[in-house]
Write a protein that holds these residues in place. Structure first.
Motif, PDB file in Angstrom:
ATOM      1  N   UNK A 225       0.771  -6.732  -2.700  1.00 21.79           N
ATOM      2  CA  UNK A 225       1.143  -8.096  -3.052  1.00 21.79           C
ATOM      3  C   UNK A 225      -0.119  -8.914  -3.206  1.00 21.79           C
ATOM      4  N   UNK A 226      -0.148  -9.743  -4.235  1.00 18.98           N
ATOM      5  CA  UNK A 226      -1.267 -10.654  -4.476  1.00 18.98           C
ATOM      6  C   UNK A 226      -0.677 -11.942  -5.026  1.00 18.98           C
ATOM      7  N   UNK A 227      -0.512 -12.925  -4.130  1.00 15.55           N
ATOM      8  CA  UNK A 227       0.155 -14.159  -4.535  1.00 15.55           C
ATOM      9  C   UNK A 227       1.617 -13.887  -4.836  1.00 15.55           C
ATOM     10  N   UNK A 228       2.053 -14.241  -6.041  1.00 15.65           N
ATOM     11  CA  UNK A 228       3.441 -14.011  -6.454  1.00 15.65           C
ATOM     12  C   UNK A 228       3.600 -12.722  -7.246  1.00 15.65           C
ATOM     13  N   UNK A 229       2.543 -11.917  -7.292  1.00 18.67           N
ATOM     14  CA  UNK A 229       2.608 -10.656  -8.026  1.00 18.67           C
ATOM     15  C   UNK A 229       2.740  -9.496  -7.052  1.00 18.67           C
ATOM     16  N   UNK A 230       3.675  -8.583  -7.334  1.00 19.06           N
ATOM     17  CA  UNK A 230       3.904  -7.442  -6.460  1.00 19.06           C
ATOM     18  C   UNK A 230       4.053  -6.176  -7.297  1.00 19.06           C
ATOM     19  N   UNK A 231       3.356  -5.128  -6.889  1.00 17.56           N
ATOM     20  CA  UNK A 231       3.448  -3.822  -7.544  1.00 17.56           C
ATOM     21  C   UNK A 231       3.882  -2.781  -6.526  1.00 17.56           C
ATOM     22  N   UNK A 232       4.963  -2.070  -6.816  1.00 17.48           N
ATOM     23  CA  UNK A 232       5.394  -0.967  -5.957  1.00 17.48           C
ATOM     24  C   UNK A 232       4.561   0.265  -6.292  1.00 17.48           C
ATOM     25  N   UNK A 233       3.980   0.870  -5.258  1.00 22.04           N
ATOM     26  CA  UNK A 233       3.168   2.070  -5.445  1.00 22.04           C
ATOM     27  C   UNK A 233       4.046   3.314  -5.461  1.00 22.04           C
ATOM     28  N   UNK A 234       4.891   3.436  -4.449  1.00 22.17           N
ATOM     29  CA  UNK A 234       5.765   4.617  -4.359  1.00 22.17           C
ATOM     30  C   UNK A 234       6.983   4.275  -3.512  1.00 22.17           C
ATOM     31  N   UNK A 235       8.075   5.033  -3.733  1.00 21.80           N
ATOM     32  CA  UNK A 235       9.276   4.957  -2.904  1.00 21.80           C
ATOM     33  C   UNK A 235       9.642   6.381  -2.508  1.00 21.80           C
ATOM     34  N   UNK A 236       9.777   6.619  -1.209  1.00 14.78           N
ATOM     35  CA  UNK A 236      10.133   7.940  -0.699  1.00 14.78           C
ATOM     36  C   UNK A 236      11.446   7.849   0.065  1.00 14.78           C
ATOM     37  N   UNK A 237      12.288   8.847  -0.097  1.00 16.97           N
ATOM     38  CA  UNK A 237      13.525   8.927   0.676  1.00 16.97           C
ATOM     39  C   UNK A 237      13.257   9.657   1.979  1.00 16.97           C
ATOM     40  N   UNK A 238      13.797   9.145   3.070  1.00 19.81           N
ATOM     41  CA  UNK A 238      13.615   9.757   4.386  1.00 19.81           C
ATOM     42  C   UNK A 238      14.766  10.725   4.688  1.00 19.81           C
ATOM     43  N   UNK A 239      14.417  11.881   5.225  1.00 19.46           N
ATOM     44  CA  UNK A 239      15.407  12.861   5.659  1.00 19.46           C
ATOM     45  C   UNK A 239      15.375  12.936   7.177  1.00 19.46           C
ATOM     46  N   UNK A 240      16.428  12.502   7.865  1.00 21.07           N
ATOM     47  CA  UNK A 240      16.423  12.534   9.341  1.00 21.07           C
ATOM     48  C   UNK A 240      16.369  13.968   9.864  1.00 21.07           C
ATOM     49  N   UNK A 241      15.742  14.125  11.029  1.00 22.83           N
ATOM     50  CA  UNK A 241      15.665  15.436  11.674  1.00 22.83           C
ATOM     51  C   UNK A 241      16.911  15.634  12.535  1.00 22.83           C
ATOM     52  N   UNK A 242      17.722  16.658  12.262  1.00 20.27           N
ATOM     53  CA  UNK A 242      18.967  16.839  13.016  1.00 20.27           C
ATOM     54  C   UNK A 242      18.769  17.288  14.453  1.00 20.27           C
TER      55      UNK A 242
END
Length: 436
Positions: A225-242
């Protein structure tokens, strides 16, 4: 002439080794003497690491100024990769007149209760939450919202002392365990002093946050984030450990595929409101969120990049090193974030020790020979002491594997079978958990 360095405040030995190897002469590490004492590996050269007591901020500044003078170094940026070191990083930045998130923004982001209070006022969707001083207060909150709850410390990281409570008796057991373990916890920087929204001091070892449990798919994301500008770098899905305690993650899928109908524009807006609500003007951030019925619930947001296996997973997925990018960002250099087409779908699996003891032998040959595996990293080796939750949550994590799954339909089973190929011999030993 002074040599330019980026100051890396209070990180772990594995990060120091990686950054110093990839970017020799680029960073100056301010390391806690206790952290360095846990390592059998040789330290960097004397100019590259300053060992000091990170609990005394004034001493850190004094030692740092002496170090800079001694080795003719000039600090051009400040980075922290660890939650418990961000307040110190902010203090040092203010003393050196360098950009870094404010102490108030750090306090707000680290506090699991206050951050959600701020977000609710800013119109950011997040779980309902209350501050509780006893198990009975947690039970009252559960009855009020008529739903399961999550009990967790006000400050902290990962799954440490996080409990999902579905019945009143769960709250009683969880609160008793958490308060006992917090009272004897060795990490004073992680569980030190917290503050309420009005600035008053909170005892984070006696007061806890209880929040609404949101059933849904959980994700992790890095963004800038820089002021009002935002760039998403990555999105990862989490897998819970059973097979591990509540909140423990088995694996991450990168890049994640968001539910149909949920576009990144909606996520951008939520992240921007959440970050600005905490007072973050310019930062590289990590956020955890849950998606349920098309709604995004923000869980935690902190001004540092995600850790654990995620930097390795990002590097193998798109060739982009987020650790080096964090150094660049601190010096206000422009980042080139990889485009969506540059990412390959991979999975990062965390490798856990199943029992307590001292590592006698650790054999990863079967993982290295597996054609699915693109990276196998062991954080610890022979002689490492493993203590299991709730006494300790970090020592059980031995490393991680980055791989291409054969099938996405039965991913949990494939992750468990693959991680089971790490052969670990543990020798039983008795020691004081206070020293872990």
């Amino acid at each position: 002439m002074s040599e330019k360095r980026v100051l890396v405040v209070g990180t772990t030995i594995d990060y120091i080794e990686i950054i110093d190897r990839l970017y020799p002469g680029r960073a100056l590490f301010v390391t806690d003497t206790g952290e360095r004492g846990k390592s059998k590996e040789p330290p960097p050269d004397p100019a590259t690491e300053l060992l000091t007591d990170l609990t005394v901020f004034e001493r850190v500044i004094s030692d740092l100024k002496n170090h800079l003078t001694r080795f003719s170094l000039h600090i051009t940026g400040i980075v922290s990769f660890d939650c418990e070191s961000m307040a110190l990083a902010s203090y040092v930045a203010r003393e050196l007149k360098l950009p870094y998130p404010s102490t108030k923004a750090i306090d707000l982001s680290r506090n699991k209760y206050v951050s959600k209070q701020v977000w609710q006022k800013a119109g950011v969707t997040c779980p309902r939450v209350e501050l509780v001083k006893s198990a009975s207060e947690a039970v009252q909150f559960m009855k009020k919202i008529k739903a399961p709850v999550v009990l967790k410390p006000l400050t902290g990281s990962g799954s440490e002392l996080v409990f999902i409570c579905r019945q009143p008796v769960d709250c009683e057991r969880a609160f008793e365990t958490a308060q006992k373990k917090l009272s004897e916890h060795h990490n004073l920087r992680m569980y030190g002093e917290g503050r309420a929204e009005d600035g008053s001091v909170l005892n984070v070892r006696r007061v806890m946050a209880v929040e609404e449990f949101i059933p849904g798919v959980e994700y992790s994301s890095d963004f800038v984030i820089d002021g009002d500008h935002l760039d998403i770098i990555r999105i990862a899905e989490k897998i819970p450990h059973p097979g591990q305690p509540d909140g423990t993650i088995l694996a991450y899928i990168l890049p994640a595929v968001l539910p149909e109908g949920l576009n990144t524009e909606k996520l951008h807006l939520q992240l921007l409101k959440a970050a600005r609500g905490l007072g973050l003007e310019r930062a590289m951030c990590m956020v955890d969120f849950i998606i349920k019925d098309g709604k995004i619930y923000i869980l935690e947001l902190t001004p540092r990049p995600g850790g654990d296996c995620l930097p390795d997973l990002i590097l193998k997925s798109c060739g982009w090193d987020i650790l080096g990018a964090a150094l660049d960002f601190s010096e206000r250099k422009k980042l080139r974030i990889p485009e969506p087409a540059e990412w390959k779908h991979l999975v990062g699996v965390r490798l856990f020790a199943e029992k307590a003891g001292t590592v006698g032998k650790i054999d990863s040959q079967a993982l290295h020979l597996d054609r699915r595996v693109v990276r196998c990293y062991l954080k610890w080796g022979k002689g490492h002491r493993v203590v299991l939750p709730p006494e300790d949550y970090d020592s059980r994590i031995l490393g991680h594997v980055i791989f291409r799954p054969r099938s996405w339909d039965n991913l949990v089973n494939e992750c468990l079978i693959l991680s089971g190929r790490l052969k670990v011999t543990l020798e039983p030993r008795v020691w004081s958990t206070q020293a872990v």
